[in-house]
Design a protein around this motif. Structure first.
Motif, PDB file in Angstrom:
ATOM      1  N   GLU A  90     -11.797   6.674   5.983  1.00  0.00           N
ATOM      2  CA  GLU A  90     -10.857   7.680   6.448  1.00  0.00           C
ATOM      3  C   GLU A  90     -11.281   9.123   6.279  1.00  0.00           C
ATOM      4  O   GLU A  90     -10.577  10.016   6.753  1.00  0.00           O
ATOM      5  CB  GLU A  90      -9.504   7.481   5.749  1.00  0.00           C
ATOM      6  CG  GLU A  90      -8.728   6.290   6.242  1.00  0.00           C
ATOM      7  CD  GLU A  90      -9.279   5.002   5.696  1.00  0.00           C
ATOM      8  OE1 GLU A  90      -8.904   3.946   6.208  1.00  0.00           O
ATOM      9  OE2 GLU A  90     -10.102   5.045   4.777  1.00  0.00           O
ATOM     10  N   ASN A  91     -12.359   9.400   5.609  1.00  0.00           N
ATOM     11  CA  ASN A  91     -12.775  10.800   5.471  1.00  0.00           C
ATOM     12  C   ASN A  91     -12.920  11.482   6.817  1.00  0.00           C
ATOM     13  O   ASN A  91     -12.602  12.648   6.976  1.00  0.00           O
ATOM     14  CB  ASN A  91     -14.102  10.893   4.721  1.00  0.00           C
ATOM     15  CG  ASN A  91     -14.593  12.311   4.605  1.00  0.00           C
ATOM     16  OD1 ASN A  91     -13.882  13.158   4.084  1.00  0.00           O
ATOM     17  ND2 ASN A  91     -15.791  12.565   5.078  1.00  0.00           N
ATOM     18  N   LEU A  92     -13.410  10.724   7.825  1.00  0.00           N
ATOM     19  CA  LEU A  92     -13.617  11.340   9.121  1.00  0.00           C
ATOM     20  C   LEU A  92     -12.320  11.496   9.898  1.00  0.00           C
ATOM     21  O   LEU A  92     -12.320  12.016  11.004  1.00  0.00           O
ATOM     22  CB  LEU A  92     -14.633  10.526   9.938  1.00  0.00           C
ATOM     23  CG  LEU A  92     -16.062  10.660   9.415  1.00  0.00           C
ATOM     24  CD1 LEU A  92     -16.999   9.774  10.223  1.00  0.00           C
ATOM     25  CD2 LEU A  92     -16.527  12.092   9.447  1.00  0.00           C
ATOM     26  N   GLY A 298       7.184   2.273  -1.074  1.00  0.00           N
ATOM     27  CA  GLY A 298       7.085   1.256  -0.033  1.00  0.00           C
ATOM     28  C   GLY A 298       7.264   1.811   1.362  1.00  0.00           C
ATOM     29  O   GLY A 298       6.472   1.528   2.264  1.00  0.00           O
ATOM     30  N   VAL A 299       8.269   2.643   1.549  1.00  0.00           N
ATOM     31  CA  VAL A 299       8.590   3.124   2.887  1.00  0.00           C
ATOM     32  C   VAL A 299       7.516   4.075   3.429  1.00  0.00           C
ATOM     33  O   VAL A 299       7.321   4.182   4.648  1.00  0.00           O
ATOM     34  CB  VAL A 299       9.981   3.803   2.893  1.00  0.00           C
ATOM     35  CG1 VAL A 299       9.909   5.231   2.360  1.00  0.00           C
ATOM     36  CG2 VAL A 299      10.600   3.779   4.289  1.00  0.00           C
ATOM     37  N   THR A 300       6.811   4.758   2.534  1.00  0.00           N
ATOM     38  CA  THR A 300       5.776   5.692   2.989  1.00  0.00           C
ATOM     39  C   THR A 300       4.411   5.034   3.148  1.00  0.00           C
ATOM     40  O   THR A 300       3.521   5.616   3.778  1.00  0.00           O
ATOM     41  CB  THR A 300       5.624   6.870   2.001  1.00  0.00           C
ATOM     42  OG1 THR A 300       5.330   6.360   0.686  1.00  0.00           O
ATOM     43  CG2 THR A 300       6.904   7.691   1.947  1.00  0.00           C
ATOM     44  N   PHE A 306      -1.395   4.552   8.389  1.00  0.00           N
ATOM     45  CA  PHE A 306      -1.537   5.021   9.774  1.00  0.00           C
ATOM     46  C   PHE A 306      -2.281   6.353   9.823  1.00  0.00           C
ATOM     47  O   PHE A 306      -3.091   6.592  10.719  1.00  0.00           O
ATOM     48  CB  PHE A 306      -0.155   5.172  10.413  1.00  0.00           C
ATOM     49  CG  PHE A 306      -0.205   5.457  11.896  1.00  0.00           C
ATOM     50  CD1 PHE A 306      -0.426   4.433  12.795  1.00  0.00           C
ATOM     51  CD2 PHE A 306      -0.049   6.741  12.374  1.00  0.00           C
ATOM     52  CE1 PHE A 306      -0.489   4.678  14.160  1.00  0.00           C
ATOM     53  CE2 PHE A 306      -0.099   7.012  13.735  1.00  0.00           C
ATOM     54  CZ  PHE A 306      -0.320   5.969  14.629  1.00  0.00           C
ATOM     55  N   LEU A 307      -2.020   7.209   8.854  1.00  0.00           N
ATOM     56  CA  LEU A 307      -2.669   8.522   8.806  1.00  0.00           C
ATOM     57  C   LEU A 307      -4.043   8.465   8.140  1.00  0.00           C
ATOM     58  O   LEU A 307      -4.751   9.474   8.089  1.00  0.00           O
ATOM     59  CB  LEU A 307      -1.781   9.518   8.048  1.00  0.00           C
ATOM     60  CG  LEU A 307      -0.444   9.865   8.709  1.00  0.00           C
ATOM     61  CD1 LEU A 307       0.371  10.772   7.795  1.00  0.00           C
ATOM     62  CD2 LEU A 307      -0.647  10.519  10.071  1.00  0.00           C
ATOM     63  N   GLY A 308      -4.411   7.274   7.643  1.00  0.00           N
ATOM     64  CA  GLY A 308      -5.702   7.138   6.976  1.00  0.00           C
ATOM     65  C   GLY A 308      -5.735   7.724   5.585  1.00  0.00           C
ATOM     66  O   GLY A 308      -6.800   8.057   5.071  1.00  0.00           O
ATOM     67  N   LEU A 309      -4.564   7.857   4.950  1.00  0.00           N
ATOM     68  CA  LEU A 309      -4.493   8.478   3.630  1.00  0.00           C
ATOM     69  C   LEU A 309      -4.129   7.483   2.526  1.00  0.00           C
ATOM     70  O   LEU A 309      -3.827   7.882   1.405  1.00  0.00           O
ATOM     71  CB  LEU A 309      -3.448   9.613   3.652  1.00  0.00           C
ATOM     72  CG  LEU A 309      -3.715  10.771   4.616  1.00  0.00           C
ATOM     73  CD1 LEU A 309      -2.540  11.741   4.607  1.00  0.00           C
ATOM     74  CD2 LEU A 309      -4.996  11.496   4.241  1.00  0.00           C
ATOM     75  N   ILE A 371      -5.726  -6.608   5.776  1.00  0.00           N
ATOM     76  CA  ILE A 371      -6.266  -5.646   6.740  1.00  0.00           C
ATOM     77  C   ILE A 371      -5.177  -5.353   7.757  1.00  0.00           C
ATOM     78  O   ILE A 371      -4.883  -6.171   8.640  1.00  0.00           O
ATOM     79  CB  ILE A 371      -7.520  -6.195   7.448  1.00  0.00           C
ATOM     80  CG1 ILE A 371      -8.562  -6.634   6.430  1.00  0.00           C
ATOM     81  CG2 ILE A 371      -8.093  -5.138   8.392  1.00  0.00           C
ATOM     82  CD1 ILE A 371      -9.071  -5.527   5.543  1.00  0.00           C
ATOM     83  N   THR A 372      -4.551  -4.183   7.644  1.00  0.00           N
ATOM     84  CA  THR A 372      -3.368  -3.898   8.458  1.00  0.00           C
ATOM     85  C   THR A 372      -3.640  -3.018   9.682  1.00  0.00           C
ATOM     86  O   THR A 372      -2.738  -2.799  10.495  1.00  0.00           O
ATOM     87  CB  THR A 372      -2.293  -3.209   7.598  1.00  0.00           C
ATOM     88  OG1 THR A 372      -2.863  -2.044   6.986  1.00  0.00           O
ATOM     89  CG2 THR A 372      -1.774  -4.144   6.523  1.00  0.00           C
TER      90      THR A 372
END
Length: 454
Positions: A90-92, A298-300, A306-309, A371-372
């Motif tokens: 996710e760094n990129l 959980g909710v976040t 999705f944001l790669g964070l 793996i989501t």
């Protein structure tokens, strides 16, 4: 269709090889830096057989393929005439823009650092979890030679985690990996670890005037990330001011000496305090209200993935293991993965398209295995109400398990196979959480979405 044929179609859909500045891949995605984003035909791209989903994110085109992404990456790079690169993560996703605040940029760096390390810590974590489970039910004693040897295999990566972090962070900061590892090695040198174990001194005195606080850096993350960042600046400064003939020897010499001293005296202690503060903050939230803390975590979680964070929370979990021997964050990550599987499974019943059903079925299995990305980018990003259902299901299940105090005693990949790590007093509540995560997200998605929802 062969991998080469698929790669050719992908290149054509992204605007041709002349439109590609660079290409990478991570665990499940092909990533492109493009000259003209308007030249991309997303509709054609999404119709290509191996493509699960495609989207623009932080200046990149990301194409979700699945765990066999490397099979497509190799012919892709051959056809582009570019050199293959090691898998990244996710760094990129970070575009390097100054518009991002410091917290987001820090999370980007941590995420990118942990991406490449995940296979090592996930594999070791699975062994650790299996050992813990077998010991809990009396199959194996933790006093046997077998247990000791297997525990060494499982624990080595966590004890010497700063080495892995240094190598990964050096790639991100574009500095020398081996000098970065040398700094990590210095921070875990036996003289330091022995001083910590003895507990007899609080500091060494460097040159008789500079205090070097005695800390255990085993399993830590934040100190070495910042030390590697400092190394990148020192290295570039030194290298730019030395004659070429002197750089081979004196650039690493001066960089190691200067950065090492700064790491020992300033960066390391601050990093320890910062990591402890992060862990204490999360712990305080759980102390205030386990239910609220569980729901928030959980909710976040699906949003962070999705944001790669999502790897940005890994240092907090590792700090919890280091400080107290157990962690309460990873169970919420487990619930979130299962909730994403449940919400995705609901979409299987909401579509009549056979190709879409195939994509969804594969994504559900992948999510259960930890793996989501296929579920998120290939399904839930298109069915936004289902995405919301996954978040809610994750929040509900996490709130329930946190109410019962579910915790885990070693890092482990958040897949259905990690259930063995929960064997013990929290096992029934972990099972309850699984049922709630899958069932609630599935039910909410079924209620919120329709066959035409997209």
């Amino acid at each position: 269709m062969t991998h080469s044929d698929a790669a050719a179609q992908i290149i054509e859909a992204v605007g041709g090889k002349q439109n590609v500045s660079n290409a990478w891949h991570c665990m499940t995605r092909l990533r492109f830096a493009l000259k003209d984003e308007a030249a991309v035909d997303l509709e054609t791209l999404n119709a290509i057989d191996p493509v699960v989903g495609a989207q623009f994110n932080s200046g990149q085109l990301q194409i979700v393929i699945g765990t066999d992404v490397e099979d497509y990456y190799k012919p892709l790079m051959d056809q582009l005439g570019m050199a293959q690169q090691d898998a990244i993560d996710e760094n990129l996703d970070a575009d390097g823009s100054d518009k991002k605040n410091l917290l987001i940029r820090f999370m980007d760096v941590v995420s990118g650092t942990f991406g490449p390390i995940v296979p090592a810590i996930a594999g070791a974590g699975m062994i650790k979890g299996l050992l813990a489970g077998l010991a809990a039910i009396g199959v194996i004693s933790n006093q046997t030679d077998t247990y000791i040897v297997l525990d060494m295999l499982a624990s080595g990566v966590f004890t010497f985690l700063p080495f892995f972090v240094a190598a990964s962070a050096a790639k991100i900061f574009k500095t020398n990996q081996y000098v970065a590892v040398a700094i990590a090695a210095a921070m875990q040198y036996p003289a330091m670890t022995a001083a910590v174990a003895a507990g007899e001194i609080e500091r060494f005195m460097l040159f008789g005037v500079l205090p070097v606080p005695v800390f255990s850096y085993a399993g830590t993350v934040i100190p070495i990330i910042f030390a590697t960042l400092a190394l990148s600046y020192v290295w570039r400064f030194v290298d730019s001011h030395l004659p070429k003939i002197m750089r081979t020897v004196f650039t690493p010499l001066i960089s190691l000496f200067v950065t090492g001293i700064v790491a020992f005296t300033v960066i390391g202690p601050i990093g320890i305090y910062f990591g402890d503060a992060l862990a204490a903050g999360v712990s305080a939230l759980f102390t205030f209200s386990p239910v609220l803390a569980g729901f928030i975590m959980g909710v976040t979680r699906p949003i962070l993935v999705f944001l790669g964070l999502h790897h940005a929370m890994t240092p907090v979990a590792l700090q919890n293991f280091a400080n107290q021997g157990w962690d309460m964050l990873m169970p919420t990550m487990f619930m979130a993965n299962l909730a994403m599987a449940g919400a995705t499974a609901a979409m299987y019943l909401k579509t009549d398209d056979e190709r879409e059903k195939g994509v969804i079925a594969g994504a559900v299995v992948s999510a259960f295995l930890g793996i989501t990305e296929p579920a998120l980018f290939g399904v839930l990003s298109k069915y936004r109400k289902a995405f919301a259902a996954a978040c809610l299901g994750a929040g509900i299940a996490s709130a329930v398990i946190c109410a019962f105090g579910v915790r885990i005693y070693g890092y482990i990949l958040s897949s259905i196979f990690s259930l063995v790590a929960y064997i013990g007093p929290y096992f029934p509540f972990a099972l309850l959480g699984i049922v709630i995560a899958v069932a609630s997200s599935f039910a909410i998605a079924m209620v919120l979405t329709s066959r035409s929802s997209n």
